[in-house]
Design an enzyme around this catalytic site. Structure first.
Site, mmCIF file in Angstrom:
data_model
loop_
_atom_site.group_PDB
_atom_site.id
_atom_site.type_symbol
_atom_site.label_atom_id
_atom_site.label_comp_id
_atom_site.label_asym_id
_atom_site.label_seq_id
_atom_site.Cartn_x
_atom_site.Cartn_y
_atom_site.Cartn_z
ATOM 1 N N HIS A 333 0.878 -1.187 0.000
ATOM 2 C CA HIS A 333 0.000 0.000 0.000
ATOM 3 C C HIS A 333 0.910 1.231 0.000
ATOM 4 O O HIS A 333 1.715 1.396 -0.911
ATOM 5 C CB HIS A 333 -0.912 -0.108 1.227
ATOM 6 C CG HIS A 333 -2.051 0.863 1.279
ATOM 7 N ND1 HIS A 333 -2.446 1.628 0.223
ATOM 8 C CD2 HIS A 333 -2.895 1.192 2.306
ATOM 9 C CE1 HIS A 333 -3.474 2.381 0.579
ATOM 10 N NE2 HIS A 333 -3.768 2.140 1.842
ATOM 11 N N HIS A 372 -2.423 -2.138 -9.685
ATOM 12 C CA HIS A 372 -3.391 -1.571 -8.758
ATOM 13 C C HIS A 372 -4.644 -2.426 -8.790
ATOM 14 O O HIS A 372 -5.009 -2.945 -9.845
ATOM 15 C CB HIS A 372 -3.732 -0.130 -9.163
ATOM 16 C CG HIS A 372 -4.329 0.659 -8.054
ATOM 17 N ND1 HIS A 372 -5.661 0.583 -7.737
ATOM 18 C CD2 HIS A 372 -3.774 1.505 -7.156
ATOM 19 C CE1 HIS A 372 -5.895 1.371 -6.711
ATOM 20 N NE2 HIS A 372 -4.771 1.936 -6.324
ATOM 21 N N ASP A 428 2.667 5.535 -6.623
ATOM 22 C CA ASP A 428 3.930 5.438 -5.891
ATOM 23 C C ASP A 428 5.157 5.342 -6.774
ATOM 24 O O ASP A 428 6.280 5.381 -6.270
ATOM 25 C CB ASP A 428 3.891 4.217 -4.955
ATOM 26 C CG ASP A 428 2.927 4.438 -3.820
ATOM 27 O OD1 ASP A 428 2.916 5.552 -3.295
ATOM 28 O OD2 ASP A 428 2.184 3.511 -3.471
HETATM 29 N N1 ACO Z 1 4.801 -6.747 -10.392
HETATM 30 C C1 ACO Z 1 4.670 -7.938 -11.004
HETATM 31 N N2 ACO Z 1 3.515 -8.594 -11.125
HETATM 32 C C2 ACO Z 1 2.430 -8.025 -10.601
HETATM 33 C C3 ACO Z 1 2.475 -6.774 -9.950
HETATM 34 C C4 ACO Z 1 3.717 -6.130 -9.858
HETATM 35 N N3 ACO Z 1 3.838 -4.949 -9.267
HETATM 36 N N4 ACO Z 1 1.245 -6.446 -9.523
HETATM 37 C C5 ACO Z 1 0.457 -7.453 -9.882
HETATM 38 N N5 ACO Z 1 1.158 -8.393 -10.538
HETATM 39 C C6 ACO Z 1 0.652 -9.628 -11.154
HETATM 40 C C7 ACO Z 1 0.309 -10.658 -10.088
HETATM 41 O O1 ACO Z 1 1.410 -11.480 -9.807
HETATM 42 C C8 ACO Z 1 -0.817 -11.386 -10.767
HETATM 43 O O2 ACO Z 1 -0.267 -12.241 -11.739
HETATM 44 P P1 ACO Z 1 -0.943 -13.689 -12.026
HETATM 45 O O3 ACO Z 1 -2.295 -13.381 -12.598
HETATM 46 O O4 ACO Z 1 -0.011 -14.352 -12.963
HETATM 47 O O5 ACO Z 1 -1.025 -14.370 -10.689
HETATM 48 C C9 ACO Z 1 -1.568 -10.296 -11.508
HETATM 49 O O6 ACO Z 1 -0.593 -9.293 -11.789
HETATM 50 C C10 ACO Z 1 -2.716 -9.684 -10.727
HETATM 51 O O7 ACO Z 1 -2.205 -9.186 -9.511
HETATM 52 P P2 ACO Z 1 -2.960 -9.282 -8.127
HETATM 53 O O8 ACO Z 1 -1.928 -9.492 -7.057
HETATM 54 O O9 ACO Z 1 -4.081 -10.260 -8.191
HETATM 55 O O10 ACO Z 1 -3.562 -7.849 -8.020
HETATM 56 P P3 ACO Z 1 -4.132 -7.188 -6.722
HETATM 57 O O11 ACO Z 1 -5.218 -6.309 -7.163
HETATM 58 O O12 ACO Z 1 -4.468 -8.188 -5.680
HETATM 59 O O13 ACO Z 1 -2.899 -6.360 -6.143
HETATM 60 C C11 ACO Z 1 -1.354 -4.622 -5.832
HETATM 61 C C12 ACO Z 1 -2.733 -5.007 -6.376
HETATM 62 C C13 ACO Z 1 -1.225 -5.108 -4.364
HETATM 63 C C14 ACO Z 1 -1.227 -3.111 -5.837
HETATM 64 C C15 ACO Z 1 -0.270 -5.283 -6.709
HETATM 65 O O14 ACO Z 1 -0.393 -4.817 -8.035
HETATM 66 C C16 ACO Z 1 1.131 -5.007 -6.171
HETATM 67 O O15 ACO Z 1 1.579 -5.721 -5.281
HETATM 68 N N6 ACO Z 1 1.829 -3.977 -6.711
HETATM 69 C C17 ACO Z 1 3.147 -3.626 -6.217
HETATM 70 C C18 ACO Z 1 3.028 -2.836 -4.919
HETATM 71 C C19 ACO Z 1 2.528 -1.441 -5.157
HETATM 72 O O16 ACO Z 1 3.012 -0.728 -6.016
HETATM 73 N N7 ACO Z 1 1.579 -1.045 -4.318
HETATM 74 C C20 ACO Z 1 1.017 0.303 -4.340
HETATM 75 C C21 ACO Z 1 -0.382 0.295 -4.853
HETATM 76 S S1 ACO Z 1 -1.035 1.905 -4.898
HETATM 77 C C22 ACO Z 1 -1.387 2.241 -3.286
HETATM 78 O O17 ACO Z 1 -1.748 1.419 -2.508
HETATM 79 C C23 ACO Z 1 -1.248 3.563 -2.873
#
Ligand code: ACO
Length: 544
Positions: A333, A372, A428
């Site tokens: 987050h 996201h 971010d």
């Molecule tokens: N890098 C690589 N792969 C990713 C990323 C990433 N940053 N984000 C998502 N994915 C992939 C997942 O592995 C998943 O792949 P799969 O379908 O092969 O399993 C797919 O994309 C879907 O991702 P989910 O984890 O299901 O998406 P979710 O909505 O649950 O998570 C989140 C969203 C937590 C923001 C995620 O994208 C992440 O961890 N990003 C990196 C951390 C980040 O930047 N967080 C800030 C978000 S903005 C905020 O909160 C202010």
């Protein structure tokens, strides 16, 4: 004493805050010739029906419009059909409770880990269209607010629902500015932290500590008290954050300067040294103000949900805000901005970006600052932030990590892994570069997120309190643990046996597999008396 005309909300706790009622009555006559089975229509918007004629194909648009906003569900276990009201594109989960396999059944629940498809509230604060990349506060596009508004004006808008008049803004700013000081004892509290304590840890603790200084904050259904805590929290967050920063440097605390703007004063408390009067650089002051606008609210994210959940126990707003800040701290987050910077530093050069991306695609790493839950398009805040970065770099010099970040973005936006998953830069991704250029250490990045988000948290908290439909947040669970068993004396326990806690994830999958394997021991589950039905499951319901 509060001035007149400034209560945050006129509504009483028990006056529904919503213009559009949920309890729209069901159509009196059952549609499409359906007749009910003779029971009185249930009050929750679901009625059992048997049998159902197939719905006639709409002959015209008019006929299509006349179709009821309902969902018909057939329970194949019993053959019964149910009609559930659809309101605002949702069904009420509680309506499902009427659907029972037999009279002893608790009733159907919905299962939605991480709330990926569950609306937990009705809100009027911010609106996101994740596919189109739209974010609005109270209807105003974020880009317009970033260009024309200030953080304090935006905070007023978010909390009060409308942009303030000149007089209202002056009064609002006056009160917030005059609540920036913190009790001297908080300084002693901060002094107890180790020199390298993470500032988010210090911030969370000191926000929680504020509740002990303001016991009047417990009067949460008093609008005057809520307003006062709002001034205090928005006013004191920069002070707590700056003091935590100064503590980590071992520098004396710099007190608030009421003549400066909200962000100008924050910069003063952070960076003032021996000068008699700190004068913030106007470009940096404005850049920070815009960043604060962009971070002010973001509907039902993890920390807003924490604020609402903890607040639903009717605890004071300081304790709830501490919980929200803790939620924000996590690297998935608000802690992501810190992790982005660490990731770019780890990459070290443009030439090593490709290798890092390969590891991301292999599942070894995450590309921090990408992806996201809601945005499946470019995060609109990231667009604005990219522009601010240029302005800050003009003053402070170009951040050498920018080239690495741009290369990351270039590769990711072309690569099928990211394109197919619709992973775009989020808020971010670029903020860390700006903060670093402005002189903030990486550990301060999530703190810079928490300060402006306080307005959003408070708006979400107040909306929750005034929503007559909300109660203490208390989700259900699907219990797949052991059934009742007798206590085993320690001398009778076989070593290593019975200590494994099996993964619930593996147990709810519908495929066959070896016991304990990741592919779901359906038989094991059945043995425990859990009734499986068509890839779904029924559960023993845990209640308190
Ligand atoms: N890098 C690589 N792969 C990713 C990323 C990433 N940053 N984000 C998502 N994915 C992939 C997942 O592995 C998943 O792949 P799969 O379908 O092969 O399993 C797919 O994309 C879907 O991702 P989910 O984890 O299901 O998406 P979710 O909505 O649950 O998570 C989140 C969203 C937590 C923001 C995620 O994208 C992440 O961890 N990003 C990196 C951390 C980040 O930047 N967080 C800030 C978000 S903005 C905020 O909160 C202010």
């Amino acid at each position: 004493m509060l001035s007149k005309g400034l209560p945050l909300h006129a509504e009483d706790r028990h006056t529904p805050a919503w213009e559009i009622p949920w309890d729209i009555p069901l159509p009196r006559a059952a549609p499409f010739g359906v007749h009910s089975i003779g029971k009185p229509p249930p009050t929750l918007g679901v009625m059992a029906m048997n049998p159902v004629k197939p719905a006639p194909v709409a002959a015209s648009e008019e006929a299509a419009r006349a179709r009821p906003d309902t969902l018909t569900i057939t329970d194949n276990r019993t053959g019964k059909q149910y009609e559930i009201l659809i309101t605002h594109g949702t069904i009420r989960a509680l309506d499902l409770r009427q659907i029972k396999a037999d009279s002893n059944d608790f009733g159907l629940m919905s299962y939605d880990p991480a709330f990926t498809n569950t609306a937990s509230c009705i809100s009027r604060v911010s609106y996101i269209d994740g596919d189109k990349g739209i974010l609005r506060y109270r209807g105003y596009p974020i880009e317009e607010l970033a260009e024309k508004s200030t953080y304090l004006e935006t905070a007023y808008l978010i909390l009060r629902g409308e942009l303030p008049t000149k007089a209202q803004l002056e009064e609002w700013s006056y009160h917030i500015t005059h609540h920036t000081f913190i009790h001297e004892s908080i300084k002693k509290f901060l002094d107890g932290f180790h020199y390298d304590a993470h500032p988010m840890g210090m911030l969370i603790s000191t926000i929680a500590a504020l509740s002990t200084f303001y016991p009047d904050a417990k009067d949460i259904f008093n609008p005057e008290s809520r307003l006062k805590q709002t001034w205090r929290l928005i006013g004191k967050m920069p002070t707590l954050a700056a003091f935590a920063y100064r503590h980590s440097l071992g520098m004396p605390y710099a007190y608030p300067d009421n003549e400066l703007s909200y962000t100008g004063n924050f910069l003063n408390m952070l960076f003032k040294t021996t000068e008699l009067k700190y004068r913030p650089n106007p470009t940096l002051e404005r850049a920070l103000d815009i960043l604060f606008i962009l971070h002010a609210d973001h509907e039902q994210n993890c920390s807003a949900n924490a604020m609402r959940n903890v607040g639903s126990s009717h605890v004071d707003p300081y304790s709830a805000t501490a919980a929200a800040t803790a939620a924000l701290y996590g690297p998935l987050h608000g802690g992501a901005n810190e992790q982005v910077l660490r990731m770019l530093l780890e990459m070290g050069s443009v030439g090593r970006v490709g290798e890092y991306i390969r590891r991301v695609k292999a599942g070894e790493r995450k590309l921090m600052g990408f992806g996201h839950r809601i945005y499946k398009n470019y995060d609109p805040r990231a667009r604005v932030i990219k522009q601010i970065a240029e302005q800050v770099f003009e003053v402070m010099g170009r951040n050498p990590l920018l080239e690495i970040a741009l290369e990351c973005e270039r590769i990711a936006l072309e690569d099928d892994y990211f394109v197919s998953r619709r992973l775009y830069p989020n808020v971010d991704f670029y903020t860390g570069l700006i903060y670093q250029s402005m002189g903030f250490p990486v550990t301060m990045f999530p703190v810079l997120f928490a300060i402006p988000r306080t307005a959003g948290w408070l708006a979400q908290w107040e909306e929750m309190l005034l929503d007559g439909e909300q109660k203490i947040a208390r989700p259900r669970q699907v219990y797949l643990g052991r059934e009742q068993r007798a206590y085993v004396p320690i001398e009778s326990r076989a070593s290593g046996k019975g200590s494994r806690i099996s993964s619930p994830k593996s147990e709810i999958s519908d495929s066959e597999g070896a016991p304990g394997s990741a592919t779901a021991p359906r038989k094991e589950v059945e043995k425990r008396g859990i009734l499986w039905h068509k890839g779904s499951f029924h559960r023993a319901v845990g209640q308190t």
